[in-house]
Write a protein that holds these residues in place. Structure first.
Motif, PDB file in Angstrom:
ATOM      1  N   GLN A   2      83.127   9.397  25.203  1.00 23.80           N
ATOM      2  CA  GLN A   2      84.490   9.666  24.757  1.00 23.80           C
ATOM      3  C   GLN A   2      85.400   9.959  25.955  1.00 23.80           C
ATOM      4  O   GLN A   2      85.016  10.674  26.881  1.00 23.80           O
ATOM      5  N   GLN A   3      86.592   9.378  25.901  1.00 29.65           N
ATOM      6  CA  GLN A   3      87.566   9.588  26.976  1.00 29.65           C
ATOM      7  C   GLN A   3      88.073  11.030  26.927  1.00 29.65           C
ATOM      8  O   GLN A   3      88.363  11.564  25.863  1.00 29.65           O
ATOM      9  N   TYR A   5      90.539  14.268  27.144  1.00 29.84           N
ATOM     10  CA  TYR A   5      91.916  14.533  26.751  1.00 29.84           C
ATOM     11  C   TYR A   5      92.497  15.524  27.749  1.00 29.84           C
ATOM     12  O   TYR A   5      91.939  16.592  27.975  1.00 29.84           O
ATOM     13  N   SER A  66      99.063   9.388  31.233  1.00 25.69           N
ATOM     14  CA  SER A  66      99.131   8.370  30.189  1.00 25.69           C
ATOM     15  C   SER A  66      99.293   6.978  30.791  1.00 25.69           C
ATOM     16  O   SER A  66      98.646   6.027  30.352  1.00 25.69           O
ATOM     17  N   LEU A  70      94.887   7.225  30.542  1.00 27.72           N
ATOM     18  CA  LEU A  70      94.158   8.368  29.997  1.00 27.72           C
ATOM     19  C   LEU A  70      94.876   8.923  28.773  1.00 27.72           C
ATOM     20  O   LEU A  70      96.077   8.729  28.598  1.00 27.72           O
ATOM     21  N   LYS A  71      94.134   9.635  27.952  1.00 26.63           N
ATOM     22  CA  LYS A  71      94.727  10.268  26.771  1.00 26.63           C
ATOM     23  C   LYS A  71      95.305  11.614  27.207  1.00 26.63           C
ATOM     24  O   LYS A  71      94.578  12.477  27.695  1.00 26.63           O
ATOM     25  N   ALA A  72      96.633  11.762  27.070  1.00 25.85           N
ATOM     26  CA  ALA A  72      97.305  12.962  27.571  1.00 25.85           C
ATOM     27  C   ALA A  72      98.262  13.517  26.525  1.00 25.85           C
ATOM     28  O   ALA A  72      98.865  12.772  25.754  1.00 25.85           O
ATOM     29  N   GLY A  73      98.380  14.836  26.550  1.00 27.59           N
ATOM     30  CA  GLY A  73      99.316  15.515  25.666  1.00 27.59           C
ATOM     31  C   GLY A  73     100.100  16.546  26.441  1.00 27.59           C
ATOM     32  O   GLY A  73      99.812  16.831  27.611  1.00 27.59           O
ATOM     33  N   GLN A  92     106.777  10.225  23.355  1.00 25.49           N
ATOM     34  CA  GLN A  92     106.016   9.356  22.458  1.00 25.49           C
ATOM     35  C   GLN A  92     106.048   7.907  22.935  1.00 25.49           C
ATOM     36  O   GLN A  92     105.042   7.201  22.861  1.00 25.49           O
ATOM     37  N   ASN A  95     103.409   7.194  25.313  1.00 24.94           N
ATOM     38  CA  ASN A  95     102.067   7.413  24.756  1.00 24.94           C
ATOM     39  C   ASN A  95     101.510   8.792  25.087  1.00 24.94           C
ATOM     40  O   ASN A  95     100.301   8.957  25.279  1.00 24.94           O
ATOM     41  N   VAL A  96     102.391   9.792  25.166  1.00 24.22           N
ATOM     42  CA  VAL A  96     101.976  11.179  25.350  1.00 24.22           C
ATOM     43  C   VAL A  96     101.892  11.809  23.969  1.00 24.22           C
ATOM     44  O   VAL A  96     102.824  11.691  23.165  1.00 24.22           O
ATOM     45  N   ASP A  97     100.784  12.482  23.688  1.00 29.28           N
ATOM     46  CA  ASP A  97     100.604  13.181  22.415  1.00 29.28           C
ATOM     47  C   ASP A  97     101.583  14.352  22.345  1.00 29.28           C
ATOM     48  O   ASP A  97     101.558  15.235  23.200  1.00 29.28           O
TER      49      ASP A  97
END
Length: 131
Positions: A2-3, A5, A66, A70-73, A92, A95-97
């Motif tokens: 899993q990538q 976060y 992002s 990578l998955k970023a918030g 958004q 692609n930032v959570d």
């Protein structure tokens, strides 16, 4: 596998970069410092304004992560004003959570003005206080 976060935490601002005409201001040295001077009470024109949404160390990092795939918030506070809505929309679009962005009712979002004169800048800052 899993990538991971990545969650960035910190203040978010909107910057308005105002490019001053070279003849509308001057730099004066006094007390060992350089000062940006404009005529007091005058009305003078500027070249242009660039508005940059969702800036600051944390939102910049979230967007950079992002863009690297990578998955970023981002955990931050914004006001329930147009600037706050534009900030969330921009994040958004990158692609930032934004599920951990807190919109504060009755508050304004932080907005900074950056006076550009020549190669230098002077910043006018006002950080909003959130709950």
């Amino acid at each position: 596998m899993q990538q991971p976060y990545i969650l960035a935490v910190g203040d978010t601002f909107t910057d308005a970069f105002i490019k001053l005409h070279e003849d509308s201001a001057k730099v004066v040295e006094a007390n060992g410092k350089e000062w940006l001077c404009v005529e007091f009470g005058a009305k003078f024109s500027y070249d242009y304004v660039d508005i940059v949404k969702a800036v600051g160390p944390s939102p910049n990092a979230a967007v950079a992560f992002s863009r690297l795939g990578l998955k970023a918030g981002l955990t931050t506070y914004v006001g329930d004003d147009e600037t706050g809505r534009e900030t969330v929309t921009y994040l958004q679009s990158q692609n930032v959570d934004t599920s951990t962005v807190s919109v504060q009712p009755g508050k304004k979002s932080s907005y900074w003005y950056v006076l550009r004169y020549g190669a230098d800048r002077t910043m006018l800052t006002a950080n909003e206080h959130f709950d």
